[in-house]
Design a protein around this motif. Sequence first.
Motif, PDB file in Angstrom:
ATOM      1  N   ASN A  26       0.927  -1.133  -0.045  1.00 22.63           N
ATOM      2  CA  ASN A  26       0.056  -0.145   0.001  1.00 22.63           C
ATOM      3  C   ASN A  26       0.780   1.216   0.045  1.00 22.63           C
ATOM      4  O   ASN A  26       0.637   2.205  -0.598  1.00 22.63           O
ATOM      5  N   ARG A  27       1.990   1.102   0.591  1.00 16.66           N
ATOM      6  CA  ARG A  27       2.930   2.381   0.814  1.00 16.66           C
ATOM      7  C   ARG A  27       3.437   2.662  -0.567  1.00 16.66           C
ATOM      8  O   ARG A  27       3.601   3.834  -1.050  1.00 16.66           O
ATOM      9  N   LEU A  28       3.965   1.467  -1.100  1.00 15.79           N
ATOM     10  CA  LEU A  28       4.551   1.559  -2.311  1.00 15.79           C
ATOM     11  C   LEU A  28       3.548   2.166  -3.389  1.00 15.79           C
ATOM     12  O   LEU A  28       3.948   2.934  -4.452  1.00 15.79           O
ATOM     13  N   TRP A  29       2.240   1.712  -3.302  1.00 15.53           N
ATOM     14  CA  TRP A  29       1.100   2.073  -4.346  1.00 15.53           C
ATOM     15  C   TRP A  29       0.997   3.391  -4.067  1.00 15.53           C
ATOM     16  O   TRP A  29       0.742   4.324  -5.247  1.00 15.53           O
ATOM     17  N   LEU A  30       0.883   3.881  -2.870  1.00 24.68           N
ATOM     18  CA  LEU A  30       0.575   5.431  -2.688  1.00 24.68           C
ATOM     19  C   LEU A  30       1.706   6.463  -3.351  1.00 24.68           C
ATOM     20  O   LEU A  30       1.608   7.453  -3.899  1.00 24.68           O
ATOM     21  N   SER A  31       3.004   5.818  -3.214  1.00 19.13           N
ATOM     22  CA  SER A  31       4.000   6.545  -3.546  1.00 19.13           C
ATOM     23  C   SER A  31       4.115   6.427  -5.229  1.00 19.13           C
ATOM     24  O   SER A  31       4.538   7.551  -5.936  1.00 19.13           O
ATOM     25  N   ALA A  32       3.820   5.445  -5.788  1.00 20.69           N
ATOM     26  CA  ALA A  32       3.609   5.212  -7.319  1.00 20.69           C
ATOM     27  C   ALA A  32       2.527   5.950  -7.844  1.00 20.69           C
ATOM     28  O   ALA A  32       2.691   6.725  -8.925  1.00 20.69           O
TER      29      ALA A  32
END
Length: 76
Positions: A26-32
């Motif tokens: 989820n953190r990676l997705w928010l960053s992407a």
Amino acid sequence: MAPMQASALNIITLRREVAARYEHLNRLWLSARSAYRRLNDAPIQNLAALRQAAARLDQLTRGRAAAIRDLKALAD
């Protein structure tokens, strides 16, 4: 031989591991998503970078969906 039944402790451990994986995804997705929006809103768009960001966002979206399915399966 009958399949071994999962103990309650194993299920709890699996839930925690899957929850941690989902949190990381989820953190990676928010960053992407932020990177994609920033590239999309730029006055001069870099189409190659925009395509890469969209592909990364799509990949992470599929990973998040799989993690949610795993969490729901372990909740039963």
